[in-house]
Write a protein that holds these residues in place. Structure first.
Motif, PDB file in Angstrom:
ATOM      1  N   LEU A 169       0.823  -1.213   0.000  1.00  0.00           N
ATOM      2  CA  LEU A 169       0.000   0.000   0.000  1.00  0.00           C
ATOM      3  C   LEU A 169       0.858   1.265   0.000  1.00  0.00           C
ATOM      4  CD1 LEU A 169      -2.803   1.260   0.092  1.00  0.00           C
ATOM      5  CD2 LEU A 169      -2.677   1.162   2.587  1.00  0.00           C
ATOM      6  N   PRO A 170       1.865   1.376   0.918  1.00  0.00           N
ATOM      7  CA  PRO A 170       2.721   2.567   0.849  1.00  0.00           C
ATOM      8  C   PRO A 170       3.399   2.717  -0.500  1.00  0.00           C
ATOM      9  CG  PRO A 170       3.125   1.355   2.871  1.00  0.00           C
ATOM     10  CD  PRO A 170       2.210   0.521   2.050  1.00  0.00           C
ATOM     11  N   LEU A 171       3.828   1.583  -1.072  1.00  0.00           N
ATOM     12  CA  LEU A 171       4.483   1.641  -2.374  1.00  0.00           C
ATOM     13  C   LEU A 171       3.533   2.192  -3.425  1.00  0.00           C
ATOM     14  CD1 LEU A 171       7.171   0.876  -3.744  1.00  0.00           C
ATOM     15  CD2 LEU A 171       6.082  -1.248  -4.440  1.00  0.00           C
ATOM     16  N   ALA A 172       2.276   1.704  -3.403  1.00  0.00           N
ATOM     17  CA  ALA A 172       1.297   2.177  -4.382  1.00  0.00           C
ATOM     18  C   ALA A 172       1.071   3.671  -4.220  1.00  0.00           C
ATOM     19  CB  ALA A 172      -0.019   1.407  -4.215  1.00  0.00           C
ATOM     20  N   VAL A 173       0.932   4.142  -2.945  1.00  0.00           N
ATOM     21  CA  VAL A 173       0.720   5.574  -2.715  1.00  0.00           C
ATOM     22  C   VAL A 173       1.899   6.374  -3.255  1.00  0.00           C
ATOM     23  CG1 VAL A 173       0.534   7.332  -0.927  1.00  0.00           C
ATOM     24  CG2 VAL A 173      -0.768   5.214  -0.730  1.00  0.00           C
ATOM     25  N   ALA A 174       3.124   5.891  -2.976  1.00  0.00           N
ATOM     26  CA  ALA A 174       4.312   6.605  -3.431  1.00  0.00           C
ATOM     27  C   ALA A 174       4.366   6.664  -4.951  1.00  0.00           C
ATOM     28  CB  ALA A 174       5.573   5.925  -2.879  1.00  0.00           C
ATOM     29  N   VAL A 175       4.048   5.520  -5.599  1.00  0.00           N
ATOM     30  CA  VAL A 175       4.120   5.486  -7.062  1.00  0.00           C
ATOM     31  C   VAL A 175       3.098   6.435  -7.670  1.00  0.00           C
ATOM     32  CG1 VAL A 175       3.649   4.041  -9.069  1.00  0.00           C
ATOM     33  CG2 VAL A 175       5.124   3.190  -7.246  1.00  0.00           C
ATOM     34  N   VAL A 176       1.852   6.416  -7.121  1.00  0.00           N
ATOM     35  CA  VAL A 176       0.808   7.285  -7.657  1.00  0.00           C
ATOM     36  C   VAL A 176       1.197   8.749  -7.478  1.00  0.00           C
ATOM     37  CG1 VAL A 176      -1.565   8.051  -7.316  1.00  0.00           C
ATOM     38  CG2 VAL A 176      -1.051   5.620  -7.409  1.00  0.00           C
ATOM     39  N   THR A 177       1.702   9.095  -6.255  1.00  0.00           N
ATOM     40  CA  THR A 177       2.096  10.481  -6.007  1.00  0.00           C
ATOM     41  C   THR A 177       3.216  10.902  -6.954  1.00  0.00           C
ATOM     42  OG1 THR A 177       1.640   9.996  -3.705  1.00  0.00           O
ATOM     43  CG2 THR A 177       2.703  12.088  -4.188  1.00  0.00           C
ATOM     44  N   ALA A 178       4.222  10.024  -7.113  1.00  0.00           N
ATOM     45  CA  ALA A 178       5.331  10.350  -8.006  1.00  0.00           C
ATOM     46  C   ALA A 178       4.830  10.535  -9.425  1.00  0.00           C
ATOM     47  CB  ALA A 178       6.395   9.250  -7.943  1.00  0.00           C
ATOM     48  N   GLY A 179       3.914   9.657  -9.844  1.00  0.00           N
ATOM     49  CA  GLY A 179       3.363   9.775 -11.193  1.00  0.00           C
ATOM     50  C   GLY A 179       2.670  11.097 -11.401  1.00  0.00           C
ATOM     51  N   MET A 180       1.864  11.516 -10.386  1.00  0.00           N
ATOM     52  CA  MET A 180       1.155  12.796 -10.516  1.00  0.00           C
ATOM     53  C   MET A 180       2.132  13.962 -10.552  1.00  0.00           C
ATOM     54  SD  MET A 180      -2.059  11.922  -8.084  1.00  0.00           S
ATOM     55  CE  MET A 180      -2.392  13.568  -7.569  1.00  0.00           C
ATOM     56  N   LEU A 181       3.188  13.880  -9.710  1.00  0.00           N
ATOM     57  CA  LEU A 181       4.175  14.967  -9.690  1.00  0.00           C
ATOM     58  C   LEU A 181       4.891  15.067 -11.032  1.00  0.00           C
ATOM     59  CD1 LEU A 181       5.718  14.574  -6.142  1.00  0.00           C
ATOM     60  CD2 LEU A 181       4.297  16.434  -6.973  1.00  0.00           C
ATOM     61  N   ILE A 182       5.281  13.888 -11.574  1.00  0.00           N
ATOM     62  CA  ILE A 182       5.985  13.915 -12.859  1.00  0.00           C
ATOM     63  C   ILE A 182       5.058  14.426 -13.950  1.00  0.00           C
ATOM     64  CG2 ILE A 182       7.052  12.440 -14.609  1.00  0.00           C
ATOM     65  CD1 ILE A 182       8.092  10.726 -12.251  1.00  0.00           C
ATOM     66  N   TYR A 183       3.776  13.992 -13.894  1.00  0.00           N
ATOM     67  CA  TYR A 183       2.802  14.493 -14.868  1.00  0.00           C
ATOM     68  C   TYR A 183       2.689  16.008 -14.749  1.00  0.00           C
ATOM     69  CZ  TYR A 183      -1.637  15.348 -17.184  1.00  0.00           C
ATOM     70  OH  TYR A 183      -2.603  15.836 -17.996  1.00  0.00           O
ATOM     71  N   GLY A 184       2.739  16.525 -13.500  1.00  0.00           N
ATOM     72  CA  GLY A 184       2.649  17.970 -13.306  1.00  0.00           C
ATOM     73  C   GLY A 184       3.823  18.700 -13.921  1.00  0.00           C
ATOM     74  N   THR A 185       5.038  18.108 -13.837  1.00  0.00           N
ATOM     75  CA  THR A 185       6.187  18.804 -14.407  1.00  0.00           C
ATOM     76  C   THR A 185       6.115  18.881 -15.918  1.00  0.00           C
ATOM     77  OG1 THR A 185       7.437  16.762 -14.514  1.00  0.00           O
ATOM     78  CG2 THR A 185       7.708  18.067 -12.531  1.00  0.00           C
ATOM     79  N   LEU A 186       5.310  18.010 -16.554  1.00  0.00           N
ATOM     80  CA  LEU A 186       5.228  18.046 -18.011  1.00  0.00           C
ATOM     81  C   LEU A 186       4.637  19.366 -18.492  1.00  0.00           C
ATOM     82  CD1 LEU A 186       4.044  14.418 -18.849  1.00  0.00           C
ATOM     83  CD2 LEU A 186       6.332  15.384 -18.992  1.00  0.00           C
ATOM     84  N   GLY A 187       3.773  19.971 -17.658  1.00  0.00           N
ATOM     85  CA  GLY A 187       3.159  21.227 -18.066  1.00  0.00           C
ATOM     86  C   GLY A 187       4.035  22.439 -17.790  1.00  0.00           C
ATOM     87  N   MET A 188       5.184  22.242 -17.124  1.00  0.00           N
ATOM     88  CA  MET A 188       6.040  23.383 -16.790  1.00  0.00           C
ATOM     89  C   MET A 188       6.909  23.752 -17.982  1.00  0.00           C
ATOM     90  SD  MET A 188       7.195  22.373 -12.961  1.00  0.00           S
ATOM     91  CE  MET A 188       8.447  23.622 -12.796  1.00  0.00           C
ATOM     92  N   PRO A 189       7.338  25.034 -18.042  1.00  0.00           N
ATOM     93  CA  PRO A 189       8.249  25.411 -19.130  1.00  0.00           C
ATOM     94  C   PRO A 189       9.578  24.690 -18.981  1.00  0.00           C
ATOM     95  CG  PRO A 189       7.984  27.185 -17.545  1.00  0.00           C
ATOM     96  CD  PRO A 189       6.969  26.162 -17.201  1.00  0.00           C
ATOM     97  N   VAL A 190      10.292  24.576 -20.085  1.00  0.00           N
ATOM     98  CA  VAL A 190      11.587  23.890 -20.089  1.00  0.00           C
ATOM     99  C   VAL A 190      12.535  24.626 -19.150  1.00  0.00           C
ATOM    100  CG1 VAL A 190      13.417  23.029 -21.582  1.00  0.00           C
ATOM    101  CG2 VAL A 190      11.111  23.340 -22.480  1.00  0.00           C
ATOM    102  N   PHE A 191      13.451  23.866 -18.504  1.00  0.00           N
ATOM    103  CA  PHE A 191      14.398  24.473 -17.572  1.00  0.00           C
ATOM    104  C   PHE A 191      15.244  25.522 -18.300  1.00  0.00           C
ATOM    105  CE2 PHE A 191      18.662  24.557 -15.697  1.00  0.00           C
ATOM    106  CZ  PHE A 191      18.314  25.047 -14.457  1.00  0.00           C
TER     107      PHE A 191
END
Lengths: 175, 143
Positions: free
Chosen positions: A82-104
């Motif tokens: 369960l903790p692993l699933a929560v971590a993976v989902v959170t990481a996935g959402m965070l990475i998905y969020g960075t896709l909308g950010m401008p390039v570094f």
């Protein structure tokens, strides 16, 4: 890239190690790698903070805590799924969020359009401080830094009240 | 670790330079990397190093816990005091322009004191946490 791979390797090593002494040393290494990464990103001030706080003070404090407790991590009594699933989902959402950010480093990014040009162009003239980081930290964003200092102050007061720092002649020994 | 001659000698060599470096980081923060936070941490690290080598009791004599408590509060007082001084001199809270007749010089002065406040509080809190953790007696192993 090499640094990031090393960071990932150290993080995995931290997860896999049961001996807490090794974990403390590994997290110190992690902090130094992170500081090096920040130097590569030209954030020297942050790198300095990371090296002194993350690698220096935290390591000493963790070792001090380790001295008071056992140095082997207890084996958890539950499955880590369960903790692993929560971590993976959170990481996935965070990475998905960075896709909308401008390039570094993109000069048209919102962060470079708002107040940053004024700090860079007028900072030295208005504050007389060549280091923009210090100018922003202490002058333009003085309120924020006051808040941070108060947070540190509160942490210190909390530790002093809860644990005491060994003053002789304390009146109330009843805790 | 009082018995280790090498550690004692090296510590005596390194600690003065560490503290000097902290002052450099503090006062050179306007020009290079660094500032009050980093300087405070380095000062605390120097004292903690001293405590590790020469024993906590000696460190307590060097920097008494009473002084640490005062430092913790003093930094915030300095920081807030600069803000209040700004009000008294006719500006807004934390307005540095009014601290000197020349606004730019006022800024530099304000930033100097604010950084000093940050440094004092950070050094105090780091030492307080270290004293609190290191000063506790070790509990017998629960197993």
């Amino acid at each position: 890239m090499v640094l990031l791979l090393l960071l990932a390797a150290v993080a995995l090593a931290i997860v896999g190690t049961r001996n807490l002494f090794a974990v403390v040393v590994l997290s110190s290494i992690y902090s130094f790698l992170m500081a090096t990464t920040l130097v590569v990103l030209d954030a020297v001030d942050v790198a300095m903070t990371e090296a002194s706080v993350g690698a220096g003070i935290s390591t000493v404090l963790l070792l001090g805590t380790l001295y008071l407790t056992r140095s082997e991590e207890a084996v958890p009594g539950h499955r880590p799924l369960l903790p692993l699933a929560v971590a993976v989902v959170t990481a996935g959402m965070l990475i998905y969020g960075t896709l909308g950010m401008p390039v570094f480093g993109d000069p048209t990014g919102p962060i470079h359009q708002h107040v940053a040009p004024r700090y860079i162009q007028d900072g030295v003239r208005e504050t007389g401080i060549p280091n923009i980081v210090t100018a922003v930290l202490a002058s333009y964003r003085g309120y924020d830094t006051l808040g941070e200092t108060t947070v540190i102050f509160t942490a210190g007061v909390g530790v002093i009240l809860l644990l005491g720092i060994g003053r002789r002649g304390r009146k109330g020994e009843d805790e | 670790m009082k018995g280790y001659l090498v550690l004692r000698v090296i510590a005596k060599l390194v600690i003065p330079f560490a503290l000097l470096f902290a002052l450099y980081v503090q006062f050179h923060g306007d020009f290079g990397p660094g500032g009050g936070f980093q300087a405070g941490v380095i000062i605390a690290a120097g004292v903690i190093f001293y405590a590790l080598i020469f024993g906590l009791a000696n460190a307590r004599k060097l920097v008494p816990p009473r002084l640490v408590e005062i430092l913790v509060a003093l930094g915030v007082v300095i920081y807030g005091g600069v803000g209040v001084l700004g009000i008294l001199l006719g500006g807004n809270y934390l307005d540095y322009f009014v601290l000197s007749s020349d606004p730019v010089h006022g800024q530099e002065r304000g930033v100097f004191w604010v950084e000093a406040g940050v440094c004092v509080t950070v050094a105090g809190v780091m030492l307080a946490i270290f004293y609190a953790f290191a000063g506790r007696p070790r509990r017998p192993d629960p197993e």
